[in-house]
Motif scaffolding. Sequence first.
Motif, short mmCIF file in Angstrom:
data_model
loop_
_atom_site.label_atom_id
_atom_site.label_comp_id
_atom_site.label_asym_id
_atom_site.label_seq_id
_atom_site.Cartn_x
_atom_site.Cartn_y
_atom_site.Cartn_z
N VAL A 253 -29.90 23.41 7.10
CA VAL A 253 -28.71 22.57 7.23
C VAL A 253 -28.03 22.81 8.57
N CYS A 254 -27.90 24.06 8.96
CA CYS A 254 -27.26 24.37 10.25
C CYS A 254 -28.10 23.86 11.42
N VAL A 255 -29.42 24.02 11.35
CA VAL A 255 -30.29 23.52 12.42
C VAL A 255 -30.22 22.00 12.51
N LEU A 256 -30.17 21.32 11.37
CA LEU A 256 -30.03 19.86 11.39
C LEU A 256 -28.73 19.43 12.06
N PHE B 8 -28.32 17.21 15.42
CA PHE B 8 -27.40 16.07 15.53
C PHE B 8 -26.61 16.15 16.84
N TYR B 9 -26.08 17.33 17.14
CA TYR B 9 -25.35 17.52 18.39
C TYR B 9 -26.27 17.35 19.59
N GLY B 10 -27.48 17.89 19.51
CA GLY B 10 -28.43 17.76 20.60
C GLY B 10 -28.78 16.31 20.87
N PHE C 289 -21.14 19.24 6.56
CA PHE C 289 -20.79 17.87 6.97
C PHE C 289 -19.86 17.78 8.17
N GLY C 290 -19.51 18.92 8.77
CA GLY C 290 -18.54 18.93 9.86
C GLY C 290 -18.91 18.06 11.05
#
Length: 125
Positions: A107-110, A114-116, A28-29
């Motif tokens: 989860v990490c790719v999602l 989000f950042y992209g 969730f970071g």
Amino acid sequence: MQAASSFNSALAVLVLFLHALFILWVVFGALLTRSRPILRWLHIASLVWGILTEVLPWPCPLTLLENWLEAKAGVQPYEGGFLLHYLDKLVYPDISATILTVSGVIVCVLNFAFYGRKIWIARHR
């Protein structure tokens, strides 16, 4: 000797709690990094670390520390105190390693997506 064992057991619980917090941070970071570039880069580094520890045979330092402290405390897996038993179940649920690895990477790719998306929106304004 009993005091040292209790102390090591308490430290193991503390490390397990920190491990759970780190997992929550990885998941969730991205929601907490808005307008905070330092936190954003720390979270991205955490995502990279999360992916690497899922796909490579690297041991997690927190897991190693937990196991070491539990061994020093004389605690066998799922035979210690109530808190140790249920936190282990929460952090490491009884699912296949493949599903756990794939879920962690997704989860990490999602989070990266989000950042992209944020970068893409910012560049197209």
